[in-house]
Design an enzyme around this catalytic site. Structure first.
Site, mmCIF file in Angstrom:
data_model
loop_
_atom_site.group_PDB
_atom_site.id
_atom_site.type_symbol
_atom_site.label_atom_id
_atom_site.label_comp_id
_atom_site.label_asym_id
_atom_site.label_seq_id
_atom_site.Cartn_x
_atom_site.Cartn_y
_atom_site.Cartn_z
ATOM 1 N N CYS A 152 60.507 20.849 50.360
ATOM 2 C CA CYS A 152 59.112 20.417 50.537
ATOM 3 C C CYS A 152 58.543 20.914 51.858
ATOM 4 C CB CYS A 152 59.036 18.894 50.482
ATOM 5 S SG CYS A 152 57.368 18.252 50.726
ATOM 6 N N ASN B 233 57.331 25.211 43.532
ATOM 7 C CA ASN B 233 56.229 26.000 44.081
ATOM 8 C C ASN B 233 56.695 26.621 45.391
ATOM 9 O OD1 ASN B 233 54.115 25.330 42.126
ATOM 10 N ND2 ASN B 233 54.352 23.257 42.923
ATOM 11 N N CYS C 71 52.142 20.903 44.316
ATOM 12 C CA CYS C 71 53.154 19.943 44.780
ATOM 13 C C CYS C 71 54.041 20.586 45.822
ATOM 14 C CB CYS C 71 54.063 19.508 43.643
ATOM 15 S SG CYS C 71 53.219 18.799 42.259
ATOM 16 N N CYS D 236 56.067 14.132 57.423
ATOM 17 C CA CYS D 236 56.975 13.270 56.671
ATOM 18 C C CYS D 236 58.339 13.331 57.338
ATOM 19 C CB CYS D 236 57.081 13.746 55.225
ATOM 20 S SG CYS D 236 58.067 12.653 54.166
ATOM 21 N N SER E 155 53.937 7.654 44.302
ATOM 22 C CA SER E 155 55.095 8.518 44.095
ATOM 23 C C SER E 155 56.042 8.345 45.273
ATOM 24 C CB SER E 155 54.630 9.969 43.998
ATOM 25 O OG SER E 155 55.727 10.827 43.777
ATOM 26 N N CYS F 271 44.762 13.550 44.644
ATOM 27 C CA CYS F 271 46.098 13.436 45.205
ATOM 28 C C CYS F 271 45.943 13.223 46.713
ATOM 29 C CB CYS F 271 46.845 14.737 44.895
ATOM 30 S SG CYS F 271 48.463 14.847 45.639
ATOM 31 N N CYS G 15 63.149 16.473 52.799
ATOM 32 C CA CYS G 15 63.631 17.025 51.534
ATOM 33 C C CYS G 15 63.589 18.560 51.677
ATOM 34 C CB CYS G 15 62.748 16.578 50.377
ATOM 35 S SG CYS G 15 62.692 14.779 50.192
#
Ligand code: SAH
Length: 349
Positions: free
Chosen positions: A121, A294, A337, A114, A196, A107, A118
């Site tokens: 996250c 998570n 994730c 980023c 993704s 991954c 979101c």
């Protein structure tokens, strides 16, 4: 001191050919060098014994092969490993290697931080630092393949599910994919390379035209008002456009687009949400990956109990939608994730 020699890592075969042809070199030289960089992980030119000594000297004067050091390797009891790379400007990114049966999935990150913010996250919580270069992105793969080879294992899959939004960095991601798919690079099939996205619709369609890679779309909510709250990118590319784009992605027979859905307790996990999701995805060739949230310290969501996850899955299954619950991997090393941050929490002076 800044090294201004041309970095050959990150160049696709076509780019290497163009670069060397300016020096009047034969085309097959590019294939030789490509193999040295992406198959044998050379970090300098002296080892390239099928090139003349003069040519190697010329290369070392003008070019280099970047290789950001791995500062930290963490291993989880389930076999998952997390690598922290220190980039040349001091930034850091992480990748995660996930063994699962015969599969070895890496991954990888495509941005430092980023910009999409979101709400659930951890990467987004630190904000955006910069795009990664193709050299930095592909280096993560070089490192993992080399490490696996030392244990006589092979990398089987690459997923762009680490830090960042790959489709906000389409140029460097696309250069990386060229190398991953090339027979003079990693020789992976497009089926085994998954991009993704949080739903950057135009870039998704453009990339799907360019390369036969697999796509995963982080849906995470079945209605626009909820999705816009959780994922601000939805205001620009609402669900209608996103699902229409998912239906337009060219697929080989039997293949599907993955719809990822992070389950947040009491937010998007009701039976009605599941029903709405099933209606939304009707007619699309998708499989749903449910990801129980998570936890991390940058968000105050919680993960629903197993019965709620199962109920959500069952609604989708009875609507005829292939659905699996993603097993939580990398526990204890914050490699699951939505938990990757590099060292964003540590302020560098
Ligand atoms: N930006 C891309 C790539 C990141 S992939 C994308 O959004 O798809 C990371 C996946 O983990 C996404 O599906 C995201 O929705 C999910 N995710 C993010 N935070 C999470 C968390 N805390 N728990 C579980 N999944 C999370």
């Amino acid at each position: 001191m800044h090294d201004d020699r041309t970095d050959l890592k990150g160049m696709s075969l076509a780019e290497l050919e163009a670069f060397l042809s300016r020096w009047g070199k034969e085309r097959y030289r590019a294939r030789q060098i490509s193999r040295w960089i992406y198959r044998r992980f050379a970090e300098d030119f002296s080892s390239m014994t099928d090139l003349s000594k003069d040519f190697r000297g010329e290369l070392s004067r003008e070019c280099r092969i970047s290789s950001p050091p791995v500062e930290k390797v963490e291993a989880s009891s389930d076999g998952t490993e997390k690598y922290l790379f220190r980039l040349e400007d001091g930034e850091s990114v992480e990748s995660v290697l996930i063994p699962e049966g015969d599969r070895r999935t890496l991954c990888i990150s495509s941005q430092v931080g980023c910009a999409l913010m979101c709400g659930f996250c951890a990467t987004g919580a630190a904000g955006f630092r910069r795009n990664m270069t193709a050299a930095e992105i592909v280096h993560q793969v070089c490192f993992a393949v080399k490490r696996l080879e030392e244990r006589a294992e092979r990398l089987t899959n690459v997923v762009f599910m680490g830090m960042g939004e790959p489709l906000e960095n389409p140029r460097e991601v696309s250069r990386t994919i060229a190398i991953l798919l090339s027979q003079f690079g990693f020789g992976l099939s497009g089926k085994r390379v998954t991009v993704s996205t949080a739903g950057v619709v135009p870039a998704m369609l453009a990339l799907a035209k360019e390369y036969p890679v697999s796509f995963a779309v982080s849906i995470n909510a079945p209605r626009d008002e909820m999705r816009s709250r959780l994922m601000p990118v939805n205001r620009k590319h609402p669900l209608k456009d996103l699902v229409a784009a998912m239906k337009r992605i060219p697929l080989q027979s039997g293949r599907k687009v993955t719809a990822e859905y992070v389950l947040l307790a009491g937010i998007n996990d009701s039976e009605q949400d599941a029903g709405d999701l099933a209606r939304l995805l009707k007619g699309a060739r998708v499989k749903v990956n449910l990801i129980p949230y998570n936890a991390h310290e940058y968000g105050d969501f919680t993960s629903p109990p197993a019965e709620i996850v199962d109920r959500f899955r069952d609604v989708l299954l009875s609507a005829g939608i292939q659905t699996i619950t993603r097993e939580r991997r990398g526990e204890g090393i914050r490699a699951a994730c939505g938990q990757l941050r590099g060292e964003a929490e540590v302020k560098t002076p």
